[in-house]
Design a protein around this motif. Structure first.
Motif, short mmCIF file in Angstrom:
data_model
loop_
_atom_site.label_atom_id
_atom_site.label_comp_id
_atom_site.label_asym_id
_atom_site.label_seq_id
_atom_site.Cartn_x
_atom_site.Cartn_y
_atom_site.Cartn_z
N LEU A 22 -0.44 10.39 10.06
CA LEU A 22 0.79 11.05 9.63
C LEU A 22 1.51 10.37 8.47
O LEU A 22 2.38 10.97 7.85
CB LEU A 22 1.77 11.14 10.81
CG LEU A 22 1.28 11.88 12.05
CD1 LEU A 22 2.31 11.82 13.16
CD2 LEU A 22 0.95 13.33 11.71
N GLY A 23 1.16 9.12 8.21
CA GLY A 23 1.86 8.36 7.17
C GLY A 23 2.85 7.39 7.78
O GLY A 23 3.41 7.65 8.84
N ALA A 24 3.07 6.29 7.08
CA ALA A 24 3.94 5.23 7.60
C ALA A 24 5.37 5.69 7.78
O ALA A 24 6.08 5.23 8.68
CB ALA A 24 3.88 4.02 6.66
N ASP A 25 5.82 6.62 6.95
CA ASP A 25 7.20 7.09 7.04
C ASP A 25 7.47 7.87 8.32
O ASP A 25 8.63 8.03 8.72
CB ASP A 25 7.55 7.98 5.84
CG ASP A 25 7.55 7.21 4.53
OD1 ASP A 25 7.63 5.96 4.57
OD2 ASP A 25 7.47 7.85 3.46
N GLN A 26 6.42 8.36 8.95
CA GLN A 26 6.59 9.16 10.17
C GLN A 26 6.56 8.33 11.45
O GLN A 26 6.83 8.85 12.53
CB GLN A 26 5.50 10.23 10.24
CG GLN A 26 5.51 11.19 9.07
CD GLN A 26 6.82 11.93 8.95
OE1 GLN A 26 7.33 12.46 9.93
NE2 GLN A 26 7.37 11.95 7.75
N LEU A 27 6.24 7.04 11.32
CA LEU A 27 6.12 6.20 12.51
C LEU A 27 7.47 5.98 13.17
O LEU A 27 8.44 5.62 12.52
CB LEU A 27 5.50 4.84 12.14
CG LEU A 27 5.27 3.87 13.30
CD1 LEU A 27 4.26 4.44 14.28
CD2 LEU A 27 4.79 2.53 12.75
N SER A 28 7.52 6.21 14.46
CA SER A 28 8.72 5.91 15.25
C SER A 28 8.27 5.51 16.65
O SER A 28 7.18 5.88 17.09
CB SER A 28 9.66 7.12 15.33
OG SER A 28 9.10 8.13 16.15
N MET A 29 9.13 4.79 17.33
CA MET A 29 8.78 4.37 18.67
C MET A 29 8.68 5.57 19.60
O MET A 29 7.82 5.63 20.48
CB MET A 29 9.81 3.36 19.19
CG MET A 29 9.88 2.07 18.38
SD MET A 29 8.34 1.13 18.39
CE MET A 29 8.54 0.22 19.94
N GLY A 30 9.53 6.56 19.40
CA GLY A 30 9.50 7.76 20.23
C GLY A 30 8.21 8.53 20.07
O GLY A 30 7.60 8.97 21.05
N TYR A 92 -12.70 1.68 3.21
CA TYR A 92 -11.71 1.30 4.21
C TYR A 92 -10.37 1.97 3.93
O TYR A 92 -9.75 2.55 4.83
CB TYR A 92 -11.54 -0.23 4.27
CG TYR A 92 -10.49 -0.63 5.28
CD1 TYR A 92 -10.83 -0.79 6.62
CD2 TYR A 92 -9.15 -0.76 4.92
CE1 TYR A 92 -9.86 -1.09 7.57
CE2 TYR A 92 -8.18 -1.07 5.86
CZ TYR A 92 -8.54 -1.24 7.18
OH TYR A 92 -7.57 -1.52 8.12
N VAL A 93 -9.91 1.88 2.69
CA VAL A 93 -8.59 2.43 2.36
C VAL A 93 -8.56 3.94 2.54
O VAL A 93 -7.59 4.49 3.07
CB VAL A 93 -8.18 2.04 0.92
CG1 VAL A 93 -6.86 2.70 0.54
CG2 VAL A 93 -8.05 0.51 0.80
N LYS A 94 -9.63 4.61 2.14
CA LYS A 94 -9.66 6.07 2.32
C LYS A 94 -9.70 6.44 3.80
O LYS A 94 -9.14 7.46 4.19
CB LYS A 94 -10.87 6.65 1.59
CG LYS A 94 -10.73 6.63 0.08
CD LYS A 94 -11.99 7.08 -0.62
CE LYS A 94 -12.27 8.54 -0.39
NZ LYS A 94 -13.45 9.01 -1.17
N GLY A 95 -10.32 5.61 4.62
CA GLY A 95 -10.38 5.86 6.05
C GLY A 95 -9.13 5.47 6.80
O GLY A 95 -8.86 5.97 7.89
N HIS A 96 -8.35 4.55 6.22
CA HIS A 96 -7.15 4.02 6.88
C HIS A 96 -5.98 3.94 5.89
O HIS A 96 -5.42 2.86 5.67
CB HIS A 96 -7.44 2.64 7.46
CG HIS A 96 -8.61 2.60 8.39
ND1 HIS A 96 -8.58 3.20 9.63
CD2 HIS A 96 -9.84 2.07 8.25
CE1 HIS A 96 -9.76 3.01 10.21
NE2 HIS A 96 -10.54 2.34 9.40
N PRO A 97 -5.60 5.06 5.31
CA PRO A 97 -4.58 5.01 4.26
C PRO A 97 -3.21 4.54 4.74
O PRO A 97 -2.51 3.82 4.01
CB PRO A 97 -4.52 6.46 3.76
CG PRO A 97 -5.01 7.29 4.93
CD PRO A 97 -6.05 6.43 5.59
N GLY A 98 -2.85 4.90 5.96
CA GLY A 98 -1.53 4.52 6.47
C GLY A 98 -1.41 3.03 6.70
O GLY A 98 -0.46 2.38 6.25
N ARG A 99 -2.38 2.47 7.40
CA ARG A 99 -2.30 1.03 7.69
C ARG A 99 -2.45 0.21 6.42
O ARG A 99 -1.87 -0.87 6.30
CB ARG A 99 -3.28 0.64 8.78
CG ARG A 99 -4.74 0.73 8.47
CD ARG A 99 -5.60 0.41 9.68
NE ARG A 99 -5.68 1.58 10.58
CZ ARG A 99 -6.29 1.57 11.75
NH1 ARG A 99 -6.90 0.48 12.19
NH2 ARG A 99 -6.32 2.63 12.51
#
Length: 197
Positions: A22-30, A92-99
């Protein structure tokens, strides 16, 4: 993931999968709690807060990428090592863009931070590739920054669909590798420690 299977590592991995999706901006604990099937307060038994989770994801990414680079570079030198490492990093980056984005966004807390340790392992593997080109120790940092910058810029544009012309992106990537290889060869030094004719 069952409640019994939760721990710091599994929560971090679930968070990493979420940012890749989803992208880093979408990360939330909920959202993460919903994803792993628990109530949000249960996550705080395993990570301190969102900042701690994000930091753990950055460490995970740096560790994974460092292991990837180390593994593909083993037994290779010069251009062969460069090609293997740059292609592996792109994959790696294409497979794990968010991290990957999280890894570059988190600021380490100090020299003992696990992110610094993991990042240094990655940089050491990249430096080993550069030593195959007999880059002098005084120029190694510049070569390292060039390599990382070119790769980061290319792959970031690629995953953000920034290349809009018809030319094959893979051809452009190979062209970039050739350019890096030629530049590194042009900077070779006979004064490099350990070099023998």
């Amino acid at each position: 993931m069952s409640r019994a299977g939760l721990g710091p590592a599994s929560v971090t991995e679930a968070g990493a999968l979420l940012v890749d999706e989803l992208g880093a901006d979408q990360l939330s604990m909920g959202l993460l709690a919903e994803r792993v099937g628990v109530k949000t307060p249960s996550l705080y038994k395993h990570v301190d807060n969102l900042a701690d989770l994000t930091h753990r994801i950055a460490v995970l990414a740096a560790t994974e990428l460092g292991d990837c680079v180390r593994d593909v570079a083993q037994g290779r030198a010069g251009r062969d090592a460069l090609i293997a490492v740059v292609r592996a990093m792109r994959t790696y980056v294409k497979g794990h863009p968010g991290r990957y984005r999280v890894m570059n966004a988190v600021t380490p807390s100090g020299p003992e931070d696990p992110l610094v340790v993991a990042s240094n392992r990655l940089l050491s593997s990249l430096s080993a590739v550069l030593r195959g080109y007999r880059i002098s120790s005084t120029e190694e940092i510049h070569a390292l920054r060039m390599l990382r910058s070119m790769l980061h810029g290319f792959v970031t544009l690629e995953i953000e669909e920034g290349f809009r012309l018809d030319t094959d992106v893979n051809e452009s990537f190979d062209w970039m590798i050739d350019a890096i290889d030629q530049t590194l060869r042009s900077r070779e030094s006979d004064d490099t420690p350990g070099y023998r004719d």
